[in-house]
Design a protein around this motif. Structure first.
Motif, PDB file in Angstrom:
ATOM      1  N   LEU A  31      12.878   0.520   3.828  1.00 48.07           N
ATOM      2  CA  LEU A  31      12.206   0.454   5.511  1.00 48.07           C
ATOM      3  C   LEU A  31      10.781  -0.439   5.526  1.00 48.07           C
ATOM      4  CD1 LEU A  31      13.247   3.381   7.905  1.00 48.07           C
ATOM      5  CD2 LEU A  31      14.113   1.255   8.261  1.00 48.07           C
ATOM      6  N   TYR A  32      10.086   0.351   4.926  1.00 44.75           N
ATOM      7  CA  TYR A  32       8.669  -0.364   4.678  1.00 44.75           C
ATOM      8  C   TYR A  32       8.823  -1.581   4.035  1.00 44.75           C
ATOM      9  CZ  TYR A  32       3.651  -0.620   3.584  1.00 44.75           C
ATOM     10  OH  TYR A  32       2.969  -1.521   3.232  1.00 44.75           O
ATOM     11  N   TYR A  33       9.381  -2.163   3.337  1.00 41.22           N
ATOM     12  CA  TYR A  33       9.171  -2.987   2.294  1.00 41.22           C
ATOM     13  C   TYR A  33      10.024  -4.474   3.334  1.00 41.22           C
ATOM     14  CZ  TYR A  33      11.310  -6.757   0.016  1.00 41.22           C
ATOM     15  OH  TYR A  33      11.964  -8.002  -1.592  1.00 41.22           O
ATOM     16  N   ILE A  61       1.215   3.790  14.128  1.00 44.28           N
ATOM     17  CA  ILE A  61       2.762   5.953  14.771  1.00 44.28           C
ATOM     18  C   ILE A  61       3.918   5.401  14.297  1.00 44.28           C
ATOM     19  CG2 ILE A  61       2.726   6.734  17.126  1.00 44.28           C
ATOM     20  CD1 ILE A  61       0.906   6.184  18.044  1.00 44.28           C
ATOM     21  N   LEU A  62       4.437   5.067  14.794  1.00 44.12           N
ATOM     22  CA  LEU A  62       5.983   4.634  14.408  1.00 44.12           C
ATOM     23  C   LEU A  62       6.532   4.718  12.761  1.00 44.12           C
ATOM     24  CD1 LEU A  62       7.887   1.625  15.936  1.00 44.12           C
ATOM     25  CD2 LEU A  62       8.152   4.190  15.882  1.00 44.12           C
ATOM     26  N   SER A  63       5.374   4.074  12.153  1.00 47.12           N
ATOM     27  CA  SER A  63       5.065   3.695  10.420  1.00 47.12           C
ATOM     28  C   SER A  63       5.187   5.401  10.081  1.00 47.12           C
ATOM     29  CB  SER A  63       4.533   3.802   9.811  1.00 47.12           C
ATOM     30  OG  SER A  63       4.741   1.721  10.329  1.00 47.12           O
ATOM     31  N   GLY A  64       4.014   6.397  10.629  1.00 47.34           N
ATOM     32  CA  GLY A  64       4.416   7.893  10.238  1.00 47.34           C
ATOM     33  C   GLY A  64       5.068   8.747  10.986  1.00 47.34           C
ATOM     34  N   VAL A  65       6.036   8.421  12.084  1.00 45.68           N
ATOM     35  CA  VAL A  65       7.044   9.326  12.126  1.00 45.68           C
ATOM     36  C   VAL A  65       7.684   8.853  11.419  1.00 45.68           C
ATOM     37  CG1 VAL A  65       8.642   9.802  14.437  1.00 45.68           C
ATOM     38  CG2 VAL A  65       5.738   9.172  14.684  1.00 45.68           C
ATOM     39  N   PHE A  66       8.527   8.112  11.634  1.00 44.82           N
ATOM     40  CA  PHE A  66       9.346   7.756  11.149  1.00 44.82           C
ATOM     41  C   PHE A  66       9.074   7.682   9.278  1.00 44.82           C
ATOM     42  CE2 PHE A  66      10.868   6.082  14.083  1.00 44.82           C
ATOM     43  CZ  PHE A  66      11.766   7.435  14.542  1.00 44.82           C
ATOM     44  N   LEU A  67       8.590   7.493   7.987  1.00 43.60           N
ATOM     45  CA  LEU A  67       8.242   6.971   6.906  1.00 43.60           C
ATOM     46  C   LEU A  67       7.463   7.788   6.236  1.00 43.60           C
ATOM     47  CD1 LEU A  67       7.751   3.466   7.037  1.00 43.60           C
ATOM     48  CD2 LEU A  67       9.804   4.866   6.291  1.00 43.60           C
ATOM     49  N   ASN A  68       5.995   8.018   6.701  1.00 43.29           N
ATOM     50  CA  ASN A  68       4.936   8.776   5.791  1.00 43.29           C
ATOM     51  C   ASN A  68       3.324   8.553   6.594  1.00 43.29           C
ATOM     52  OD1 ASN A  68       3.838   6.676   3.671  1.00 43.29           O
ATOM     53  ND2 ASN A  68       5.803   6.982   2.950  1.00 43.29           N
ATOM     54  N   LEU A  69       2.784   8.975   6.177  1.00 41.43           N
ATOM     55  CA  LEU A  69       0.724   9.246   6.391  1.00 41.43           C
ATOM     56  C   LEU A  69       0.368   8.126   6.084  1.00 41.43           C
ATOM     57  CD1 LEU A  69       0.336  12.501   6.819  1.00 41.43           C
ATOM     58  CD2 LEU A  69       0.440  11.128   8.999  1.00 41.43           C
ATOM     59  N   TYR A  70       0.734   7.624   4.814  1.00 38.13           N
ATOM     60  CA  TYR A  70       0.191   6.492   3.849  1.00 38.13           C
ATOM     61  C   TYR A  70       0.667   4.988   4.803  1.00 38.13           C
ATOM     62  CZ  TYR A  70      -0.695  10.011   0.574  1.00 38.13           C
ATOM     63  OH  TYR A  70      -1.109  11.449  -0.013  1.00 38.13           O
ATOM     64  N   ALA A  71       1.580   5.251   4.835  1.00 41.97           N
ATOM     65  CA  ALA A  71       2.126   3.566   5.256  1.00 41.97           C
ATOM     66  C   ALA A  71       1.431   3.819   6.848  1.00 41.97           C
ATOM     67  CB  ALA A  71       3.635   4.098   5.769  1.00 41.97           C
ATOM     68  N   ALA A  72       1.653   5.349   7.937  1.00 38.86           N
ATOM     69  CA  ALA A  72       0.318   4.644   9.238  1.00 38.86           C
ATOM     70  C   ALA A  72      -1.010   3.911   9.125  1.00 38.86           C
ATOM     71  CB  ALA A  72       0.649   6.122   9.571  1.00 38.86           C
ATOM     72  N   ILE A  73      -1.028   5.099   8.104  1.00 36.45           N
ATOM     73  CA  ILE A  73      -2.763   4.563   7.530  1.00 36.45           C
ATOM     74  C   ILE A  73      -2.705   2.857   7.180  1.00 36.45           C
ATOM     75  CG2 ILE A  73      -4.842   5.006   6.282  1.00 36.45           C
ATOM     76  CD1 ILE A  73      -4.091   7.995   6.412  1.00 36.45           C
ATOM     77  N   ALA A  74      -2.049   2.644   6.522  1.00 31.75           N
ATOM     78  CA  ALA A  74      -2.534   1.312   5.559  1.00 31.75           C
ATOM     79  C   ALA A  74      -1.624   0.135   6.893  1.00 31.75           C
ATOM     80  CB  ALA A  74      -1.079   0.952   5.279  1.00 31.75           C
ATOM     81  N   PHE A  75      -1.035   0.539   7.623  1.00 34.04           N
ATOM     82  CA  PHE A  75      -0.658  -0.571   9.119  1.00 34.04           C
ATOM     83  C   PHE A  75      -2.237  -0.304  10.565  1.00 34.04           C
ATOM     84  CE2 PHE A  75       3.519  -0.123   8.119  1.00 34.04           C
ATOM     85  CZ  PHE A  75       3.412  -1.857   7.822  1.00 34.04           C
ATOM     86  N   ILE A 147     -11.430   1.422   2.601  1.00 34.66           N
ATOM     87  CA  ILE A 147     -10.214   0.250   2.569  1.00 34.66           C
ATOM     88  C   ILE A 147      -8.788   0.714   2.168  1.00 34.66           C
ATOM     89  CG2 ILE A 147      -9.517  -1.731   1.009  1.00 34.66           C
ATOM     90  CD1 ILE A 147     -12.078  -2.327   0.876  1.00 34.66           C
ATOM     91  N   VAL A 148      -8.089   0.445   2.098  1.00 32.49           N
ATOM     92  CA  VAL A 148      -6.367   0.964   2.131  1.00 32.49           C
ATOM     93  C   VAL A 148      -5.606  -0.342   1.538  1.00 32.49           C
ATOM     94  CG1 VAL A 148      -3.760   1.901   2.673  1.00 32.49           C
ATOM     95  CG2 VAL A 148      -6.617   3.073   3.225  1.00 32.49           C
ATOM     96  N   GLU A 149      -5.321  -0.342   0.157  1.00 34.57           N
ATOM     97  CA  GLU A 149      -4.509  -1.366   0.161  1.00 34.57           C
ATOM     98  C   GLU A 149      -2.829  -0.740   0.367  1.00 34.57           C
ATOM     99  OE1 GLU A 149      -4.591  -2.038  -4.093  1.00 34.57           O
ATOM    100  OE2 GLU A 149      -6.874  -3.334  -3.688  1.00 34.57           O
ATOM    101  N   LYS A 150      -2.801  -2.359   0.935  1.00 33.71           N
ATOM    102  CA  LYS A 150      -0.584  -2.506   1.458  1.00 33.71           C
ATOM    103  C   LYS A 150       0.196  -2.012  -0.121  1.00 33.71           C
ATOM    104  CE  LYS A 150      -0.662  -3.610   6.055  1.00 33.71           C
ATOM    105  NZ  LYS A 150      -0.405  -4.473   6.849  1.00 33.71           N
ATOM    106  N   LYS A 151       0.974  -1.157  -0.083  1.00 35.71           N
ATOM    107  CA  LYS A 151       1.876  -1.335  -1.043  1.00 35.71           C
ATOM    108  C   LYS A 151       2.609  -3.213  -1.643  1.00 35.71           C
ATOM    109  CE  LYS A 151       3.789   2.235  -0.503  1.00 35.71           C
ATOM    110  NZ  LYS A 151       4.940   3.545  -0.074  1.00 35.71           N
TER     111      LYS A 151
END
Length: 290
Positions: A31-33, A61-75, A147-151
């Motif tokens: 989903l993230y990809y 918010i959506l990324s955190g709710v459905f994926l994880n906190l790391y994705a949420a912070i990256a966005f 700084i947060v680098e996106k995967k």
């Protein structure tokens, strides 16, 4: 104490969690990809307004709710949020994140999916909304340099390979941690002077593990204790409710603190909310309302 029996019990509990975590972990990375959640982020924009957040925070918010906190912070990292906005986001997502994985885990200990989702969404909104009323003076005015680098993935095969490796690492961690915790707990419970406090020990230790390490590990302990009849359904309802509001209180909170979110506000609000929600809902449970 029978160490072999304790080890077998811990491995069975860990296996139940692992079967849920691995496929959902890989699914979340897919989903993230493909950035699929960006297509529905507009649905969350009214919530961002309600919580005094910029509408661009909807994808976080959506990324955190459905994926994880790391994705949420990256966005969220590129949005130049204020310390207060990071704190609000930290409170909401601290309560309401990784719903796909953690709702499935809670289902294994006997809490219905609908109850888990509604509790965390409604709880997250209520508690985060209360934070919006706090004066700005309570928050750091410094600009965060974090700084947060996106995967980055090359293609779908790269996603599947890396997510599989990540899930395997998580699997090893789950097996080791849950096994050590259960072995330690069984050792303590085998002491003669502890036996009369066994039920309270099981309940309190499950809460402690969940608050510090998170729902995945806390549920592993709960599954083991529920099967050994150390905990009643009422105990499990109370513990599960508490942990859905207040879990992984250190790791989750620190992810937002590096962006100047207020550590004390996030922790205090989540702990107090967990106590209030769990006691109130337990009373409704006792009256067979839920």
């Amino acid at each position: 104490m029978d160490y072999k029996q304790s080890l077998n019990s811990s491995l069975r509990s860990a296996w139940i969690i692992i079967k849920l975590v691995i496929p959902i972990y890989i699914f979340a990375e897919v989903l993230y990809y493909y950035n699929i959640l960006s297509y529905i982020s507009f649905l969350v924009e009214p919530l961002t307004t309600f919580l005094d957040l910029p509408k661009e925070a909807a994808l976080s918010i959506l990324s955190g709710v459905f994926l994880n906190l790391y994705a949420a912070i990256a966005f969220a990292a590129p949005l130049d949020l204020t310390a207060k906005e990071w704190t609000i986001l930290g409170v909401f997502l601290g309560i309401c994140h990784s719903l796909i994985v953690e709702t499935a885990v809670m289902k294994k200990i006997g809490l219905p999916n609908g109850y888990s989702i509604l509790l965390r969404v409604i709880g997250g909104v209520i508690v985060a909304f209360l934070v919006t009323f706090l004066p700005n003076e309570l928050f750091n005015s410094d600009v965060s340099n974090a700084i947060v680098e996106k995967k980055e993935y090359v293609n779908l095969l790269d996603v599947l390979v890396k997510s599989l490796i990540g899930s395997i690492k998580l699997t090893i961690e789950i097996i080791i941690l849950i096994s050590l915790i259960i072995l330690f707990m069984d050792y303590v419970k085998s002491r003669a002077f502890i036996k009369k406090f066994e039920k309270n020990l099981s309940r309190n230790f499950s809460i402690f593990v969940g608050v510090i390490l998170g729902i995945t590990y806390g549920a592993g302990i709960l599954i083991k204790e529920a099967k050994s009849s150390s905990l009643t359904k009422r105990d499990i309802f109370f513990i599960g409710t508490f942990l859905m509001i207040c879990h992984a209180i250190i790791e989750d909170t620190l992810l937002f603190v590096i962006f100047n979110a207020n550590l004390y506000i996030i922790v205090v609000f989540r702990v107090i909310a967990a106590i209030i929600f769990s006691i109130f809902l337990l009373k409704l449970y006792d009256r067979r309302v839920i």
